[in-house]
Motif scaffolding. Structure first.
Motif, short mmCIF file in Angstrom:
data_model
loop_
_atom_site.label_atom_id
_atom_site.label_comp_id
_atom_site.label_asym_id
_atom_site.label_seq_id
_atom_site.Cartn_x
_atom_site.Cartn_y
_atom_site.Cartn_z
N THR A 180 0.83 -1.20 0.00
CA THR A 180 0.00 0.00 0.00
C THR A 180 0.87 1.26 0.00
O THR A 180 0.66 2.18 -0.80
CB THR A 180 -0.92 0.02 1.23
OG1 THR A 180 -1.79 -1.11 1.17
CG2 THR A 180 -1.76 1.28 1.26
N TYR A 205 -9.35 -1.85 1.57
CA TYR A 205 -9.75 -1.39 2.90
C TYR A 205 -11.24 -1.58 3.13
O TYR A 205 -11.69 -1.91 4.22
CB TYR A 205 -9.36 0.08 3.09
CG TYR A 205 -7.97 0.26 3.62
CD1 TYR A 205 -7.72 0.28 4.98
CD2 TYR A 205 -6.89 0.38 2.75
CE1 TYR A 205 -6.43 0.43 5.47
CE2 TYR A 205 -5.60 0.53 3.22
CZ TYR A 205 -5.37 0.55 4.59
OH TYR A 205 -4.10 0.69 5.08
N LEU A 223 -4.91 6.45 5.67
CA LEU A 223 -5.23 5.03 5.69
C LEU A 223 -5.67 4.63 7.10
O LEU A 223 -4.92 4.85 8.06
CB LEU A 223 -4.00 4.20 5.30
CG LEU A 223 -3.31 4.57 3.98
CD1 LEU A 223 -1.97 3.82 3.89
CD2 LEU A 223 -4.19 4.24 2.80
N ILE A 257 -5.30 -0.67 10.96
CA ILE A 257 -5.98 -1.95 11.19
C ILE A 257 -5.31 -2.62 12.39
O ILE A 257 -4.18 -3.09 12.30
CB ILE A 257 -5.89 -2.87 9.95
CG1 ILE A 257 -6.45 -2.14 8.72
CG2 ILE A 257 -6.65 -4.16 10.18
CD1 ILE A 257 -6.34 -2.93 7.43
#
Length: 339
Positions: A251, A309, A330, A333
């Motif tokens: 990413t 995502y 972003l 997570i």
């Protein structure tokens, strides 16, 4: 995520209620002293009760969403429905007593309530059977859509990871370094090897540790530095406590590549990229210095990241465009969230 509503055809509701009303008049017809007026009133009351119970049960069903599939059978909803049915049948029985005042309703009131409870339970169980079937269908549809989207996303990701232009530029840079006896030639070969080894290993996983992603980015940045020298600068300011969080592989590399694609990168005008955390987001920010002749953009790169995502976390990336800076946020997570 947008919720989908479970619906029952109005035709089914009205026809089934009409049939139930006719069915309750059968015992009246079988009586020796048949009274048409009494049979019609009794059938109408049952018909109205059935229609209202139908709509009550349909309206109180939970809306379907992919995050709340197992809402299914609810005892509390059944109890509430029974109370509503008892009250409704009492009101309709009182109305029937006004229309048929000659009949003593005291002894048969219980029979009406029992009839209402049986009808209510039958409708509730039937609706839940249909609803569970509907849920299973929606889950199947979403799984197929997710599988299809993931396959497409993985294919586009693979194409971008093994970018032929990047490989061509890297080999040209290596050729120049070897010819000029650059002492960093061996290190460049090792970093290029590491980068493509990361590519082969990481593409098998949906998520990797952020620390591993930063290793990929370090190898990638070394290759870029060999090409652009001081024309590109990357500042990483991510707290180490986030290094064990998760991120879709490549990413950050794709976002840095996106910065280079759309901005001027030169010694006279170096491109500064910052990587840091803000709240519960990882931010990739660059100074906006767009090329005079912008490259053709399909938007596949950012859409690819956004899709991953969305599938993995049910969240979307945040794109912020300003006059002087461009940033991508972003969502972080956490392992306990993703299990």
């Amino acid at each position: 995520m947008k919720k989908k509503t479970f619906k029952i055809s109005h035709k089914v509701i009205w026809l089934s209620s009409f049939f139930l009303g006719i069915l309750t008049s059968v015992p009246k017809i079988a009586e020796h002293r048949f009274n048409l007026y009494e049979a019609l009133v009794d059938s109408t009351v049952t018909f109205l009760f059935a229609v209202l119970i139908w709509y009550y049960n349909v309206m109180t069903l939970p809306a379907y969403s992919s995050r709340d599939v197992a809402s299914g059978f609810s005892i509390m909803r059944l109890v509430k429905g029974l109370f509503f049915g008892i009250l409704l049948m009492f009101i309709l029985a009182c109305l029937q007593q006004l229309l048929l005042s000659s009949i003593n309703f005291g002894p048969i009131m219980l029979m009406f309530e029992v009839r209402g409870i049986l009808v209510n339970i039958t409708f509730y169980m039937f609706l839940n059977l249909l609803y569970q079937n509907y849920q299973n269908q929606q889950v199947g549809i979403e799984l197929e859509r997710t599988k299809s989207d993931n396959l497409g996303a993985q294919y586009e990701l693979l194409k971008q990871q093994v970018n032929p232009h990047f490989l061509f530029n890297s080999l040209n840079t290596l050729k120049y370094m070897v010819e000029s006896n650059d002492k960093h030639s061996v290190e460049f070969i090792l970093k290029l090897s590491d980068f493509y080894r990361f590519t082969l290993e990481s593409r098998k996983h949906d998520l990797i540790r952020l620390s591993e992603e930063l290793d990929i980015l370090t190898a990638y940045l070394f290759l870029l530095k060999a090409r652009f020298e001081e024309g590109i600068d990357l500042t990483v300011a991510i707290d180490k406590r986030y290094h064990q969080s998760l991120i879709p592989p490549f990413t950050l590399q794709l976002l840095v590549e996106n910065c280079i694609k759309h901005n001027v990168v030169s010694l006279d005008k170096p491109l500064h990229i910052k990587l840091y955390t803000e709240g519960d987001f990882i931010v990739v920010e660059n100074k906006a210095q767009p090329k005079r002749i912008p490259e053709t953009s399909t938007g596949i790169g950012l859409e690819n990241i956004n899709q991953r995502y969305s599938h993995l976390l049910n969240k979307e990336i945040v794109i912020a465009k300003g006059d002087t800076h461009f940033s991508i946020k972003l969502p972080i997570i956490h392992e306990d969230y993703h299990h």
